[in-house]
Write a protein that holds these residues in place. Structure first.
Motif, PDB file in Angstrom:
ATOM      1  N   SER A 168      -7.131   0.664  -1.047  1.00  0.00           N
ATOM      2  CA  SER A 168      -6.565   2.006  -1.092  1.00  0.00           C
ATOM      3  C   SER A 168      -7.192   2.768  -2.239  1.00  0.00           C
ATOM      4  O   SER A 168      -7.420   2.207  -3.318  1.00  0.00           O
ATOM      5  CB  SER A 168      -5.054   1.926  -1.312  1.00  0.00           C
ATOM      6  N   ASN A 222      -5.621   5.530  -3.118  1.00  0.00           N
ATOM      7  CA  ASN A 222      -4.455   6.271  -3.620  1.00  0.00           C
ATOM      8  C   ASN A 222      -3.833   5.542  -4.799  1.00  0.00           C
ATOM      9  O   ASN A 222      -3.980   4.335  -4.930  1.00  0.00           O
ATOM     10  CB  ASN A 222      -3.396   6.422  -2.515  1.00  0.00           C
ATOM     11  N   CYS A 228      -1.223   3.236   1.635  1.00  0.00           N
ATOM     12  CA  CYS A 228      -2.188   3.968   2.448  1.00  0.00           C
ATOM     13  C   CYS A 228      -3.525   3.233   2.368  1.00  0.00           C
ATOM     14  O   CYS A 228      -4.173   3.207   1.319  1.00  0.00           O
ATOM     15  CB  CYS A 228      -2.324   5.385   1.914  1.00  0.00           C
ATOM     16  N   ILE A 229      -3.892   2.589   3.477  1.00  0.00           N
ATOM     17  CA  ILE A 229      -5.129   1.803   3.494  1.00  0.00           C
ATOM     18  C   ILE A 229      -6.276   2.723   3.889  1.00  0.00           C
ATOM     19  O   ILE A 229      -6.315   3.246   4.992  1.00  0.00           O
ATOM     20  CB  ILE A 229      -5.004   0.635   4.497  1.00  0.00           C
ATOM     21  N   THR A 230      -7.177   2.949   2.940  1.00  0.00           N
ATOM     22  CA  THR A 230      -8.240   3.916   3.185  1.00  0.00           C
ATOM     23  C   THR A 230      -9.573   3.264   3.554  1.00  0.00           C
ATOM     24  O   THR A 230     -10.457   3.908   4.105  1.00  0.00           O
ATOM     25  CB  THR A 230      -8.451   4.799   1.931  1.00  0.00           C
ATOM     26  N   GLN A 282     -10.831   2.091  -6.490  1.00  0.00           N
ATOM     27  CA  GLN A 282     -10.016   1.657  -5.357  1.00  0.00           C
ATOM     28  C   GLN A 282      -9.215   0.431  -5.791  1.00  0.00           C
ATOM     29  O   GLN A 282      -9.541  -0.206  -6.781  1.00  0.00           O
ATOM     30  CB  GLN A 282     -10.908   1.284  -4.163  1.00  0.00           C
TER      31      GLN A 282
END
Length: 211
Positions: free
Chosen positions: A38, A40, A47-49, A81
Motif C-alpha cells: 500500500s 497509503n 488499500c492495496i495499491t 510503500q
C-alpha cells in the motif's frame, strides 16, 4: 447501543489485481505467492495499491523467501510503500485454503501491520468471464487466520480491471510478469515489473479519461 467496529473493506487496485491474476495464470500448475503493498498511510481501511510477485516454485523454502522479503522491504522503503498483506494461489485449483508457509509469512507481515490481509486466489474463478474477483480474504483472529466474515474486497474499477486482465491474458502478456523466482534465474529481469505496470496503467487510462 454500542456497535462493534467492523474491519470494513479491503480496496484492491486494478494494478495489484491484474498482476496477481497474471502471476497465477503464468504458472497454472504451480503454487505462486507474493506481497501486497500500500502507498497509503497506516490506519483506516486497507488499500492495496500494488503487489510484488515472489515465487512459483519451492514456496515453503525459507531461505529464498527471506531473501525476497528483505529485498521487497528495502524497495518499499525507497518507494514509500508498506507491505500490508500476502497472496497465494495453490497449484490445485479447487483448494483456496492457506498452506502452513502462507500462514507463516502472513504472521510475519501481521507483526508489522495489525490489519494485514491474507488473500488466496480462488482457482475456480480464474476464467475470463467470471463476474467476481477471483480472491478470498482471510483475517487474523485470536492468533489464527480465518475466512473473513467482516471484510469484503472492493475493486472500484472492476469491469475495467477484468477486461484488462483478460486482454493481457489473451495477448500472452502474462509472460511479461517477472516474479522474484524468475529474477533469481536471470538477474537482469526486473521483479518490480515497471514495464508491465506502465502497460496496465496505459490500458486503464482511457477508461479513466471518460469517467
Amino acid at each position: 447501543m454500542h456497535m462493534t467496529e467492523t474491519m470494513g473493506e479491503v480496496e484492491l487496485s486494478c494494478l495489484a489485481y491484474v498482476k496477481m491474476f497474471l502471476h497465477a495464470s503464468q504458472f497454472p500448475r504451480c503454487s505462486v505467492n507474493g506481497l501486497l503493498l500500500s502507498s497509503n498511510a497506516a490506519g483506516g481501511a486497507v488499500c492495496i495499491t500494488e503487489c510484488v510477485p515472489l515465487l512459483h516454485s519451492h514456496l515453503s523454502l525459507a531461505p529464498i523467501t527471506q531473501v525476497a522479503l528483505a529485498q521487497a522491504d528495502a524497495w518499499c522503503s525507497q518507494t514509500q510503500q508498506r507491505i500490508v498483506g500476502y497472496y497465494q494461489a495453490n497449484a490445485c485449483v479447487s483448494d483456496s485454503s492457506p498452506t502452513p508457509s502462507a500462514l507463516k509469512i502472513a504472521d510475519k507481515i501481521f507483526e508489522q501491520c495489525n490489519n494485514a490481509v491474507l488473500l488466496m486466489v480462488d482457482g475456480e474463478k480464474m476464467f475470463p468471464d467470471c463476474r467476481v474477483p477471483a480472491v478470498v480474504i482471510y483475517d487474523r483472529k485470536d492468533a489464527c487466520w480465518v475466512l473473513s466474515d467482516e471484510r469484503t474486497i472492493m475493486l472500484r474499477q472492476w469491469e475495467e480491471t477484468r477486461s484488462i486482465a483478460n486482454q493481457l491474458l489473451s495477448s500472452g502478456d502474462q509472460a511479461l510478469l517477472v516474479d522474484f523466482d524468475s529474477h533469481l534465474d536471470d538477474i537482469t529481469r526486473d521483479w518490480t515489473n515497471q514495464n508491465l505496470n506502465a502497460k496496465i496503467m496505459e490500458l486503464l487510462s482511457p477508461a479513466n479519461g471518460s469517467v
